[in-house]
Structure formats: structure tokens, C-alpha cells
Design an enzyme around this catalytic site. Structure first.
Site, PDB file in Angstrom:
ATOM      1  N   ASP A  90       0.833  -1.204   0.000  1.00 33.22           N
ATOM      2  CA  ASP A  90       0.000   0.000   0.000  1.00 33.22           C
ATOM      3  C   ASP A  90       0.871   1.259   0.000  1.00 33.22           C
ATOM      4  O   ASP A  90       1.677   1.462   0.911  1.00 33.22           O
ATOM      5  CB  ASP A  90      -0.886  -0.073   1.259  1.00 33.22           C
ATOM      6  N   ASP A 118     -10.636   3.932  -1.610  1.00 35.53           N
ATOM      7  CA  ASP A 118     -11.237   2.922  -0.721  1.00 35.53           C
ATOM      8  C   ASP A 118     -12.748   2.801  -0.895  1.00 35.53           C
ATOM      9  O   ASP A 118     -13.467   3.796  -0.930  1.00 35.53           O
ATOM     10  CB  ASP A 118     -10.968   3.291   0.738  1.00 35.53           C
TER      11      ASP A 118
HETATM   12  C1  GAL Z   1      -5.762   2.021   2.753  1.00 38.42           C
HETATM   13  C2  GAL Z   1      -6.189   0.881   1.870  1.00 38.42           C
HETATM   14  C3  GAL Z   1      -7.182   0.048   2.659  1.00 38.42           C
HETATM   15  C4  GAL Z   1      -6.508  -0.480   3.909  1.00 38.42           C
HETATM   16  C5  GAL Z   1      -5.933   0.683   4.736  1.00 38.42           C
HETATM   17  C6  GAL Z   1      -5.101   0.173   5.904  1.00 38.42           C
HETATM   18  O1  GAL Z   1      -4.870   2.811   2.069  1.00 38.42           O
HETATM   19  O2  GAL Z   1      -6.749   1.368   0.687  1.00 38.42           O
HETATM   20  O3  GAL Z   1      -7.668  -0.994   1.853  1.00 38.42           O
HETATM   21  O4  GAL Z   1      -5.509  -1.374   3.543  1.00 38.42           O
HETATM   22  O5  GAL Z   1      -5.111   1.507   3.938  1.00 38.42           O
HETATM   23  O6  GAL Z   1      -4.500   1.195   6.634  1.00 38.42           O
END
Ligand code: GAL
Length: 404
Positions: free
Chosen positions: A150, A225
Site C-alpha cells: 500500500d 477505498d
Molecule cells: C488504505 C487501503 C485500505 C486499507 C488501509 C489500511 O490505504 O486502501 O484498503 O488497507 O489503507 O490502513
């Protein structure tokens, strides 16, 4: 020709047994969109060892495993601190990752983990910058099968610092960071022989579909998200138009994990969400509270006919054929000349177009077609100009095996 397609053509020409081990391993990773469960959408930072074991137990007990769900993925907030040698340790929620991975494997399932290329993950825990090989080796030593990587703090930590105001240079840094982890995973898995699926999470910025397959990405997020409400799901679906040509066996567009069973989605919206992800050949990663899943949600997540659309081995993502007022018609070509046809009432308050009339030619069909309604199990014949009444946000999903 991209990486994935090159592998496929190899497979057509060379008998399987004659391929070197690493090629066999990579070509079979994510041959169809990955299916499983991920902790984030429901549990977020509350995920722990006990919850992951319970999820694995439920995947087996509910029949989800038999329906094709394989990966049990731990998302953010498992990370502890690095020791003096830079080795990352888990926090107190995960006392023994290797034992947890062994437990999940003992159920015939696979296990996934989460990190990012910056100094910190999105939830502020240590990420992999300057420790890529060390972390890849660690995941491999624990027995992990899947990594979601990520972007998050890599943007301020590296992109904005090293290339301020230079978007093109920032993009190069981002691609290099994903490439670095991909190579680290390959080096780590060459030692263990256990392949690791690479999931890129960078919210669809800078067209990852154009560059992620080349560096070995098996899936990449195409959007921000998801949230458990209709508008979020519909916005995401609307952004998938035109991306179908980038998706295929081994490399998939990822419109984010499922919210089926979460938040304020009605039963019709849950059905439509699941059907749409199947039409889009999207990874099916359930994100709900499995030990407390209602029977009607289990029925949606385990609908084998709908899952078969998602997992169709032709691997061709579907697309929106046409829109008529508040009704959308989506189609997906399937193995053996079959086809999935979905009619969705995307309007909020009324029955579709009072009623909507199907235009077969616009849907790419010539003449009436008989198939199976995948939510009622009944035979249905689609005829030209037929009226279709659907409640708000509901779907008619039909599989036509023998398209005329
Ligand atoms: C976001 C991601 C989510 C989750 C989250 C965790 O950036 O898109 O799916 O993984 O971080 O902190």
C-alpha cells in the site's frame, strides 16, 4: 506483449512438465481473480490472531472454502517494531505469525499480509522502505502466500521529497518501489518455492493497469477505498469503464475488497455488488464479520453460479454494454461462447423506467436467448424489447450458455 500474456503463450507451446519450476509457479499464481477474505473492511485495527483463526474456521464451516475462497488476508495493524538488525516484529495482537500461517494452511487455505513501500503504513505502522528484501524474506519464512503493498507514506517520504512538483519523476519513483518489492518477493520465493501473490494498492493513480503487469503485479487497485454504501460502490463501478482490456489471467483490475454484509447495504445492493464484481472479473475478497454472518449474506457470498462468472477461465473482464435512463446493461464473454448479461436498476427511488425494455442488439445479442437467472435459479428467456421490472438497486443476472 506483456508479461502475463507471454507466460500464457509459453504454456500453450510447452508441455507443463518441461517448464522450469519458477515459471510454472508464476504462471499459475492468480490464474483466476484471487478469492478469500481480508480483515480491513470490517475489523480495521481490531484484527488479531484470534480473529484471523476464527475467519479461517468460518471459511471452512460456512462452505466458502468449497465455493472457492482461499486467501485469509491480514491487513494493516499487525506490525510491531524493528530490532537492531532491522528485522520487523509483530505487535502483541499477533504473538506468533508462523504458527498462525501454519494454522491457516492446516485448513487447506492460504494466508496474506500487508505492508507498503514508505516508512509507514496507512495506519501509521512500520512499512518496508529500505527493508524490502528483509521483509520479503520474513513473509516467506512465515509461509505467507499474498502481499498487499500500500503506497501511503511513500508519497511524502520519497516522491514529494525526492521530486517535488515533478509528477513524472514521482511516478517513476513509485513504479521503481513496486518493482523493488516484486523482485524481493521473487528472490524470497525462489528459496521457498511458495509463490506470493502481489497486490498493488495505490488507489488507481497513474494508471497502474499500464505498468503493474510488467513488474509482476497480480492485481492492482483501480480506485480509492470502498465504503459499505451504494454510492461508493456505484462510483467505483463507473470508474471501471475502459479498463477491461488490461485485465486477464495472472493480472487483474481490483475495484477493492467486498463490502457484502457490511454497513448500510440492502439485500438487493449486496446482490448487485457481488454480481458486478463477478462481471468485472474482480478479486472476490470478502470483508465482513464471518463468525456473525447472516444466512442471506452467506447465500450471496457462496452463490456458485455467480462465482463461476467471476472465475471464468477465459479471464475476460465484462463491460457496460449500454445505459438507458437509470438502467444499465452489462455483459461479460465467458469460456465456450457463453455470456453473462446483467441488467441493473441504478436509480434510487423507483422501478426501472416504468418498466425498462431490453434492447438485445445494444447488448450485443442477436435474437432471443435462453439462460439461467443466477439469483432465482430459474430458466429465463431474454427477448427483444421485453419489459424488465427491477426494484431500486437490484439486478437481473443471467448466464446464457449457448449464445445464438
Ligand atoms: C488504505 C487501503 C485500505 C486499507 C488501509 C489500511 O490505504 O486502501 O484498503 O488497507 O489503507 O490502513
Amino acid at each position: 506483449m506483456n508479461f502475463g500474456r507471454r507466460f500464457l503463450s509459453c504454456l500453450l507451446l510447452v508441455p507443463f512438465a518441461a517448464l522450469p519450476l519458477t515459471v510454472v509457479a508464476q504462471s499459475t499464481v492468480a490464474a483466476t481473480p484471487p478469492m478469500g477474505w481480508n480483515s480491513w473492511n470490517y475489523f480495521a485495527s481490531k484484527v488479531d490472531d484470534k480473529g484471523v483463526r476464527a475467519a479461517a474456521d468460518q471459511i471452512v464451516a460456512t462452505g466458502m472454502k468449497d465455493a472457492g475462497y482461499v486467501y485469509v488476508n491480514i491487513d494493516d495493524t499487525w506490525e510491531g517494531q524493528r530490532d537492531a538488525s532491522g528485522v520487523l516484529h509483530t505487535n502483541s495482537k499477533f504473538p506468533d505469525m508462523k504458527a498462525l500461517a501454519d494454522y491457516v494452511h492446516s485448513k487447506g487455505l492460504k494466508i496474506g499480509i500487508y505492508s507498503g513501500p514508505g516508512t509507514k503504513t496507512c495506519a501509521g505502522y512500520p512499512a518496508s522502505l529500505d527493508h524490502e528484501q528483509q521483509d520479503a524474506d520474513l513473509y516467506a519464512s512465515w509461509g505467507f502466500d499474498y502481499l498487499k503493498y500500500d503506497l501511503c507514506s511513500f508519497i511524502p517520504d520519497v516522491m514529494e521529497k525526492q521530486a517535488p512538483h515533478d509528477k513524472a519523476a514521482q511516478m517513476k519513483l513509485m513504479i521503481a518501489a513496486y518493482d523493488k518489492m516484486s523482485k524481493a518477493l521473487k528472490a524470497a520465493t525462489a528459496k521457498t518455492g511458495r509463490p506470493i501473490v502481489l497486490s498493488l494498492c495505490q488507489y488507481g493513480w497513474d494508471s497502474p493497469w499500464e505498468w503493474a503487469p510488467e513488474l509482476g503485479g497480480n492485481l492492482w487497485r483501480t480506485t480509492g477505498d470502498i465504503e459499505p454504501r451504494w454510492q461508493s460502490m456505484y462510483d467505483i463501478v463507473s470508474q471501471q469503464s475502459g479498463l477491461d482490456k488490461y485485465s486477464g489471467p495472472g493480472h487483474w483490475n481490483d475495484p477493492d475488497m467486498l463490502e457484502v454484509g457490511n454497513g448500510e447495504l440492502s439485500l438487493a445492493e449486496n446482490r448487485t455488488h457481488f454480481s458486478w464484481w463477478a462481471i468485472l472479473a474482480a478479486p472476490l475478497l470478502a470483508g465482513n464479520d464471518l463468525p456473525n454472518m447472516k444466512p442471506e449474506i452467506k447465500a450471496i457470498l457462496t452463490n456458485k453460479d455467480v462465482i463461476a462468472i467471476d472465475q471464468d477461465t477465459l479471464g475476460k473482464q465484462g463491460k457496460r454494454a449500454y445505459t438507458d435512463g437509470e438502467v444499465e446493461v452489462w455483459t461479460r464473454e465467458l469460456q465456450g461462447g457463453a455470456m453473462a448479461v446483467a441488467v441493473v436498476n441504478v436509480g434510487s427511488d423507483r422501478t426501472a423506467n416504468h418498466p425498462f425494455h431490453l434492447d438485445l442488439a445494444k447488448a450485443g445479442l442477436s435474437g432471443s436467448q435462453t439462460g439461467k437467472d443466477l439469483w432465482t435459479g430459474k430458466e429465463v428467456t431474454l427477448t427483444d424489447n421485453m419489459p424488465i421490472e427491477l426494484p431500486s438497486h437490484d439486478i437481473l443476472l443471467v448466464r446464457v450458455d449457448h449464445v445464438k
